[in-house]
Design a protein around this motif. Structure first.
Motif, PDB file in Angstrom:
ATOM      1  N   UNK A  83       0.897  -1.347  -0.269  1.00 60.72           N
ATOM      2  CA  UNK A  83       0.146  -0.008   0.019  1.00 60.72           C
ATOM      3  C   UNK A  83       0.870   1.117  -0.003  1.00 60.72           C
ATOM      4  N   UNK A  84       0.314   2.494  -0.352  1.00 60.40           N
ATOM      5  CA  UNK A  84       0.878   3.643  -0.420  1.00 60.40           C
ATOM      6  C   UNK A  84       1.762   3.914   0.938  1.00 60.40           C
ATOM      7  N   UNK A  85       1.111   3.559   2.208  1.00 59.28           N
ATOM      8  CA  UNK A  85       1.790   4.160   3.207  1.00 59.28           C
ATOM      9  C   UNK A  85       2.485   2.942   3.986  1.00 59.28           C
ATOM     10  N   UNK A  86       2.376   1.730   3.268  1.00 61.23           N
ATOM     11  CA  UNK A  86       3.117   0.602   3.881  1.00 61.23           C
ATOM     12  C   UNK A  86       2.512   0.041   5.418  1.00 61.23           C
ATOM     13  N   UNK A  87       1.093   0.256   5.171  1.00 61.46           N
ATOM     14  CA  UNK A  87       0.233  -0.016   6.453  1.00 61.46           C
ATOM     15  C   UNK A  87      -1.025  -0.769   6.412  1.00 61.46           C
ATOM     16  N   UNK A  88      -1.522  -0.726   5.118  1.00 58.16           N
ATOM     17  CA  UNK A  88      -2.606  -1.290   4.896  1.00 58.16           C
ATOM     18  C   UNK A  88      -2.786  -2.385   3.808  1.00 58.16           C
ATOM     19  N   UNK A  89      -2.902  -3.824   4.192  1.00 60.31           N
ATOM     20  CA  UNK A  89      -2.905  -4.871   3.444  1.00 60.31           C
ATOM     21  C   UNK A  89      -4.251  -5.113   2.982  1.00 60.31           C
ATOM     22  N   UNK A  90      -4.468  -6.226   2.334  1.00 64.16           N
ATOM     23  CA  UNK A  90      -5.823  -6.654   1.977  1.00 64.16           C
ATOM     24  C   UNK A  90      -6.614  -7.145   3.435  1.00 64.16           C
ATOM     25  N   UNK A  91      -5.753  -7.827   4.061  1.00 65.95           N
ATOM     26  CA  UNK A  91      -6.348  -8.287   5.447  1.00 65.95           C
ATOM     27  C   UNK A  91      -6.771  -7.161   6.297  1.00 65.95           C
ATOM     28  N   UNK A  92      -5.953  -6.056   6.097  1.00 62.14           N
ATOM     29  CA  UNK A  92      -6.170  -4.899   6.980  1.00 62.14           C
ATOM     30  C   UNK A  92      -7.906  -4.849   7.287  1.00 62.14           C
ATOM     31  N   UNK A  93      -8.675  -4.751   5.922  1.00 62.11           N
ATOM     32  CA  UNK A  93      -9.975  -4.597   5.779  1.00 62.11           C
ATOM     33  C   UNK A  93     -10.641  -5.942   6.092  1.00 62.11           C
ATOM     34  N   UNK A  94     -10.080  -7.086   5.391  1.00 65.35           N
ATOM     35  CA  UNK A  94     -10.972  -8.338   5.453  1.00 65.35           C
ATOM     36  C   UNK A  94     -10.284  -9.002   6.393  1.00 65.35           C
ATOM     37  N   UNK A  95     -10.741  -8.942   7.631  1.00 65.65           N
ATOM     38  CA  UNK A  95     -10.141  -9.822   8.764  1.00 65.65           C
ATOM     39  C   UNK A  95     -10.924 -11.203   9.028  1.00 65.65           C
ATOM     40  N   UNK A  96      -9.861 -12.179   9.268  1.00 68.19           N
ATOM     41  CA  UNK A  96     -10.612 -13.555   9.260  1.00 68.19           C
ATOM     42  C   UNK A  96     -11.440 -13.634  10.322  1.00 68.19           C
TER      43      UNK A  96
END
Length: 350
Positions: A74-87
């Motif tokens: 991500x642009x700020x190296x803080x947000x992955x796909x899993x950041x929003x889509x949490x198991x």
């Protein structure tokens, strides 16, 4: 199913042989990826995703899983796909009404769950994406989500030794392309499936509902099943369910895609599977409690030209019925999906 799996495996082997011959002067000989066969329930409808164009392999899934959990893309190296889509939230998002991404930017809709995607024909709340292979592009480049340029992502991955190794294992060479990246992500997403709830055990004759759960199931069949159709618990349609418009968002729904006024305020019907774990509810996450949802259908529906005909008279639910329906919806929670370590962050100690 077995014949299909064999054909897919032979296809992978044939393609791999051609690829190895073509690349033998540039890359060291590597082992062919290992075919992976999904085990899917017999009572589900046909899968919509075309696996012949992206056969599953263990190496492809492993690469997709690494990408899915990597915030550095991500642009700020803080947000992955899993950041929003949490198991633990059935690959939805638990604690914010609206999606939030890089630099704490806030989106305009809540995060949808992304299990059982291989049975879907369209994606996003408004159906703005109709090809699952292209779905990763939207959050990756969206200003309010991961906010990165695709060429930058590809360049960074090409410069990463671990990624080059994983691309080579999955696709035969170290070359990082958008198609390979998206295919890998979708191979992992294709494994995020939910069909192991207690409801499924009851349907398979391996368990029974309690008296109140059974009553809730009857209520569901009478009042909810027309839109939330078994066994996926969604019919994949777009409907106006009578929510009052939030002026601050002014979201026109599917009309934003089709430009048709007939689609004003229509949004995709979400699955009820794992519903107790996927709050907040509705496209804008306005309800954090399932009883708020019951109250909306009981007495909160706003009538308009595009209101779904099934909701013209609301869905009356007294307090006892709401409890029974809640208890039935609890049986749709799939703890195997929520706790499967093979779907978790690979960087987390197992």
């Amino acid at each position: 199913m077995i014949r299909k799996a064999t054909a897919v495996a032979l296809l992978i082997a044939a393609c791999w042989a051609v690829l190895v011959i073509a690349c033998r002067h540039d890359d060291a000989l590597v082992s062919a990826p290992h075919a992976y066969q999904l085990e899917l329930p017999d009572n589900f409808p046909p899968v919509q995703y075309d696996f012949s164009q992206n056969p599953l392999t263990k190496e492809g899934i492993a690469l997709g899983r690494a990408i899915f959990y990597d915030p550095k893309l991500s642009a700020d190296s803080q947000v992955s796909c899993a950041f929003c889509h949490q198991q633990y939230a059935a690959f939805g998002h638990y604690d914010h009404a609206l999606s939030h991404g890089v630099y704490n930017r806030i989106g305009t809709r809540t995060v949808p769950s992304i299990f059982n995607m291989i049975w879907s024909k369209s994606f996003m709340w408004d159906g703005g994406v109709i090809n699952l292979d292209m779905q990763p592009l939207t959050p990756l480049t969206d200003h309010n989500e991961m906010g990165e340029d695709l060429p930058v992502v590809l360049k960074n991955m090409q410069g990463n030794a671990q990624y080059k190794k994983m691309f080579k294992a999955a696709f035969g060479t170290e070359e990082v392309t958008s198609q390979r990246m998206f295919h890998a992500v979708i191979q992992f997403v294709a494994t995020l499936n939910s069909f192991n709830s207690r409801y499924d055990s009851v349907m398979a004759g391996k368990a029974t509902f309690s008296q109140e759960e059974a009553a809730g199931y009857q209520l569901y069949q009478q009042k909810c099943a027309a839109c939330h159709k078994e066994p996926l618990f969604t019919d994949g349609s777009f409907r106006n369910n009578g929510l009052p418009v939030q002026p601050a968002l002014n979201d026109s729904g599917r009309m934003r895609i089709t430009k048709s006024q007939d689609d004003y305020l229509k949004f995709k019907v979400p699955s009820l599977r794992n519903i107790i774990r996927t709050q907040p509810y509705m496209h804008d996450g306005r309800f954090f409690d399932i009883y708020n949802v019951f109250a909306h259908y009981d007495h909160g529906i706003v009538r308009s030209a595009t209101l779904d005909p099934l909701l013209q008279n609301g869905i009356p639910l007294d307090a006892g019925q709401q409890r029974q329906l809640y208890l039935f919806l609890n049986t749709l929670t799939d703890y195997k999906l929520l706790n499967d370590k093979s779907l978790a962050d690979p960087a987390t100690p197992q």
